[in-house]
Motif scaffolding. Structure first.
Motif: not given
Length: 66
Positions: A7, A10-11, A61, A64-65
């Motif tokens: 995570s 991705k961030f 964002w 949404e994740q």
């Protein structure tokens, strides 16, 4: 170590690609997170690395994740 889990990767990709933050800015915030144990989005804002509109985009964002 820059990112400690998928995570985070991705961030960090989002921060670099969508908000165009530099690797250096992100590294500063990650170091501050280790020292202060605070949430990365708030540290980015607190240290002036993102403005309030970018902070809102970050929270959108992250939502949404989830």
């Amino acid at each position: 170590m820059i990112a400690n889990c998928q995570s985070d990767v991705k961030f960090i990709d989002f921060l670099q690609n969508e908000l165009e933050l530099s690797s250096g800015d992100i590294a500063v915030a990650l170091r501050k997170r280790e020292l202060e144990n605070g949430p990365l989005p708030m540290l980015l804002w607190q240290y002036g690395l993102v403005d309030i509109e970018q902070l809102e985009r970050i929270f959108d964002w992250l939502e949404e994740q989830a």
